[in-house]
Design an enzyme around this catalytic site. Structure first.
Site, mmCIF file in Angstrom:
data_model
loop_
_atom_site.group_PDB
_atom_site.id
_atom_site.type_symbol
_atom_site.label_atom_id
_atom_site.label_comp_id
_atom_site.label_asym_id
_atom_site.label_seq_id
_atom_site.Cartn_x
_atom_site.Cartn_y
_atom_site.Cartn_z
ATOM 1 N N ASP A 35 0.818 -1.210 0.000
ATOM 2 C CA ASP A 35 0.000 0.000 0.000
ATOM 3 C C ASP A 35 0.853 1.261 0.000
ATOM 4 O OD1 ASP A 35 -3.042 0.734 0.590
ATOM 5 O OD2 ASP A 35 -2.768 -1.409 0.923
ATOM 6 N N ASP A 36 0.512 2.182 -0.896
ATOM 7 C CA ASP A 36 1.094 3.535 -0.900
ATOM 8 C C ASP A 36 2.607 3.548 -1.134
ATOM 9 O OD1 ASP A 36 -1.481 4.171 -0.258
ATOM 10 O OD2 ASP A 36 -1.045 5.169 1.627
ATOM 11 N N CYS A 74 -6.844 2.986 -3.593
ATOM 12 C CA CYS A 74 -6.529 1.569 -3.377
ATOM 13 C C CYS A 74 -7.416 0.612 -4.162
ATOM 14 C CB CYS A 74 -6.642 1.239 -1.889
ATOM 15 S SG CYS A 74 -5.686 2.307 -0.804
ATOM 16 N N HIS A 135 -9.391 -4.769 -2.527
ATOM 17 C CA HIS A 135 -9.454 -3.598 -1.659
ATOM 18 C C HIS A 135 -9.585 -3.960 -0.189
ATOM 19 C CE1 HIS A 135 -11.580 -0.249 0.497
ATOM 20 N NE2 HIS A 135 -10.443 0.288 0.125
ATOM 21 N N ASP A 334 0.436 -0.069 -4.996
ATOM 22 C CA ASP A 334 -0.898 0.136 -5.568
ATOM 23 C C ASP A 334 -1.117 1.561 -6.059
ATOM 24 O OD1 ASP A 334 -1.122 1.286 -3.021
ATOM 25 O OD2 ASP A 334 -3.092 0.413 -2.611
ATOM 26 N N HIS A 335 -0.274 2.488 -5.680
ATOM 27 C CA HIS A 335 -0.231 3.842 -6.230
ATOM 28 C C HIS A 335 0.888 4.592 -5.530
ATOM 29 C CE1 HIS A 335 -2.381 4.513 -2.535
ATOM 30 N NE2 HIS A 335 -3.408 3.818 -2.991
#
Length: 489
Positions: A35-36, A74, A135, A334-335
């Site tokens: 994540d992130d 997400c 998610h 994811d980003h």
């Protein structure tokens, strides 16, 4: 002279033997989602970041410097990855895209696979989900507050939903967890931005997830079929929680302050709402004071250091079990995430920092160790790439895939597979070429909003060049239309 039955038996034996060998050679997949995780790593050229295990993995495979997600949030980013479909066709822009709205997946099996792990499961792979791959934090449909029916978020995708809960008791508790079992959604109102009190990795959720993956790999090694293990780590997602040793290590480093720290004059700038809702040990000014911004950035980097170590433990187990030579490893962020650039802390924006994220692929026998690619690559490209690399026996998908096979890039035969990368947010389309980013939003009342930025010198440009470069704007819009309307294979 041998009889005809002998030849038939011998031929049958050879056929069975060759099938067994082929099955043994079919690669496993370890998909690690983080994540992130923006490209704030040592292997991306940042010496103040402690990420030795991801750096090592990059040295063993291919590092992508221009990988872009399709949506900077997400759930929708993961929807694009796991379905292989662009938001241009699905309109899937919400975190709940898998299970609500027009994009929701069918609860019953369709002739073609709806998601990547479903396709591999229907090809004979044993599929396991640990942590956040779709998610929801454990693959089960619950709201943050625990309400919901717990149905599979990805119907028919996983043989096992194996996320451990520990003292946090449920998926979203694990995701927002602090040491000891408390979490952001437990009803106490606790929302500390920073916590670095734990002394053991396994006293925090990601350490628990890593241990679960290590145990599962030992089980998977003894199975006859190949495996698809989806392992979703949480940090460096908010809140910034890691061990004391991680904070102490980062506190000693000379960390670079945010570049372009002043607010950007842009129609697409968000308000960093999630970040500013947390309780911080400083005044939550906009923009943050320089020392306070460095404190927040150190919190993020301490979490990167922590999750890097957990990934390393899992990769060590692959080696120990002699699985590494037949396992494709993908590490995917994811980003991205703004760390104070444009006075922004978060992901919900159509800019370079939010759309560019970490991607490392180690494909034994395909990727050259230590290779680096500047190809424009989309998350939706991973689905057709893994199909090509693994040659699963079942390849029918519920919808045509929008991405392209990256094998020519992975094996060094091509420098590019796309002319532009396309991402979507807030009604805008963000078009990334090798040199520029064009953001455009059409509205009936005001007409088009257009912003053009030159990314050749910095990832955080502040000058909108749209008015002074109309020909480039027209060219990029034409490339957008061509990409969105290109025929499917």
């Amino acid at each position: 002279m041998f009889s005809r039955p002998f030849y038939l038996i011998a031929a049958l034996f050879l056929l069975v033997a060759s099938s067994v060998v082929a099955a043994e050679k079919q690669p496993n997949i370890l998909l690690i989602a983080v994540d992130d995780l923006r490209t704030e790593l040592g292997c991306y050229g940042l010496p103040y970041v402690e990420s030795p295990r991801l750096d090592q993995l990059a040295a063993q495979g291919m590092l992508f410097r221009r990988h872009y997600v399709q949506v900077p949030t997400c759930g929708a980013s993961r929807f694009a990855l796991l379905t292989g479909r662009s938001p241009a066709h699905t309109r899937a822009l919400a975190n709940t895209a898998f299970y609500s709205g027009k994009s929701k997946l069918s609860p019953t099996q369709l002739p073609g696979a709806q998601t990547m792990p479903e396709l591999f499961r229907r090809s004979g792979y044993h599929t396991v989900c640990i942590g956040k791959i779709s998610h929801t934090a454990d693959g089960k449909v619950f709201e943050y507050n625990g309400k919901g029916d717990g149905r599979d978020e990805l119907p028919g995708a996983w043989d096992e939903l194996a996320t451990p809960y520990g003292p946090w008791k449920r998926g979203w508790g694990v995701f927002f967890g602090y040491e000891g079992g408390s979490h952001r959604e437990d009803g106490t109102g606790r929302q500390d931005l920073l916590e670095f009190t734990a002394t053991r990795d396994e006293d925090l959720p990601d350490g628990m997830l890593a241990n679960a993956a290590i145990d599962k790999l030992s089980e998977l090694k003894d199975r006859d079929e190949p495996f698809f293990l989806g392992l979703g780590f949480i940090k460096p997602h908010l809140p910034f929680v890691a061990t004391k040793q991680d904070w102490d290590a980062i506190a000693e480093l000379d960390v670079a302050p945010p570049t372009a720290p002043e607010k950007l004059k842009s129609a697409f700038l968000p308000n960093s709402g999630e970040f500013y809702r947390y309780d911080a040990p400083y005044e939550k000014s906009r923009p943050l004071a320089t020392d306070d911004a460095l404190t927040a950035k150190r919190g993020y980097l301490a979490c990167v250091r922590y999750v890097d170590r957990q990934i390393g433990k899992v990769l060590d187990e692959l080696d120990r079990l002699d699985l590494a030579e037949n396992t494709i490893v993908v590490v995917w962020g994811d980003h991205g995430w703004h760390l104070g650039e444009y006075a922004m802390w978060g992901k919900h924006a159509p800019y370079e920092r939010t759309l560019n994220s970490t991607l490392i692929i180690r494909a034994p026998g395909v990727t050259k160790p230590g290779s680096v690619s500047d190809a424009l690559v989309d998350s939706i490209d991973l689905y057709p790439t893994l199909i090509d690399l693994c040659q699963p026996r079942f390849t029918q998908t519920a919808h045509p895939l929008d991405g392209k096979n990256l094998r020519p890039v992975l094996n060094g035969q091509a420098d590019q597979v796309h002319d532009v990368s396309l991402s979507y947010w807030g009604g805008a389309t963000s078009i990334r070429s090798p040199t520029h980013r064009l953001i455009v939003k059409q509205t009936k009342a005001k007409g088009p909003t257009v912003e053009l930025y030159d990314l050749r010198e910095t990832a955080d440009p502040t000058e909108n060049l749209a008015a002074s470069h109309p020909e480039l704007v027209v060219s990029l819009l034409a490339q957008k239309e061509a990409r969105e309307n290109s025929p499917k294979p």
